[in-house]
Design an enzyme around this catalytic site. Sequence first.
Site, PDB file in Angstrom:
ATOM      1  CE  LYS A  35      -0.426  -0.284   5.096  1.00 38.71           C
ATOM      2  NZ  LYS A  35      -1.274  -0.404   6.310  1.00 38.71           N
ATOM      3  CE1 TYR A 259       9.595  32.984  -0.248  1.00 44.93           C
ATOM      4  CE2 TYR A 259       9.676  30.755  -0.122  1.00 44.93           C
ATOM      5  CZ  TYR A 259       9.602  31.722  -0.981  1.00 44.93           C
ATOM      6  OH  TYR A 259       9.444  31.590  -1.971  1.00 44.93           O
TER       7      TYR A 259
END
Length: 380
Positions: A35, A259
């Site tokens: 998965k 940032y």
Amino acid sequence: MRSSWLEIDLDALRFNVEYIRSFMKPETKMLIAVKGNAYGHGAVRCSKLFEEMGVEYLGVAIPEEGVELRRAGIKLPILIFGYTFDDSYDLLFDYDLVPNVFTMEQAAQLNALAAEKGKKLTIHVSVDTGLSRLGFSYNDMTVENILAVTKMENLHVEGIFSMFAAAYGEDDAYAKLQFSRFKAVCDELKEKGADIKIRHMCDSGATYRFPEMHLDMVRPGTSVFGQYCFDWSKEKPVMSVKSRLASIRTIEEGTKVGYGCTYTAAKTTVVGVVPCGFVDGTSRLASNKGHVLLHGVRCPIIGRVCMDQMMIDITEVDAPKIGDEIVLCGTQNGVTISQEDAGNISGTSDTEYVCRQSRRMPLVYLEGGKVVDYVSYLDY
């Protein structure tokens, strides 16, 4: 090739499968969970290897993951661990997928649809023995409900399973209670004439620690891909995360980086830019905390991790050049940043770290240290 990529060591993957097998009896089947794109390692390529190695079953979370494997030519039985909604029922029949059934309503719907299609649908039923997630509730009606499902003419109940809540040593008493509940359900079903052929409960942890609980099949996942299980276990990490140095500049003391201006250079600093960011799998939580490797030197991540890039302090690196290999997770010149280390910096686990790696990152498959396959963003 893209500037950042994932290296998948197929030799390590084979080793891990054989290592897990060394804990199993020869007659016990192995289902490998693939998965989440095989925990980020590439479900199709890994499943082909497992098929070649004689693994008996694969497990996915949703039908679409099974469809991907079928379209790639995978023939192994595929169990869907999660709930299959009715708008995906046709996929079960069209692609020969095995659903997890745990309500009478769903069993009746699938039985009726199988009758309409003139087919018999193979299913596994699940029992919730204490995880409080999916499965028939463990109560006085559990056996009677599953018996009723086994008598539905258009369903073949091939397997029955449950899932542990704590099989890694967190609460052995609870794990043993869960197993005793599951075994009691299986035994009573057999006494009442429902001899379900494949009983399975063991995940990676239980496969290692509780051989008496292996029953007919075990379901390893994380251990196959080399995530940490126990101090004594010997799995090898399969994935390394790599990039290349894209920029070099020198900044003066007091210069802000990134940032939000969360980093200020305390001295003259050589700053490198790595074209790999949080969209690729490195969490912003690694900002001003994590490290990468360049020339085998641990280089701090400085400033905020950006969407597509991050800045690193390469002041201590001798003669860096544009294009030099950066290791975000893995080994370089004998120095290692483990998956566990990379996960911990972001406040998570090694498993979540590898699963977070984006499909934008090409998968480079290695055998004997040489590239044998390559899957890029454009191949999906």
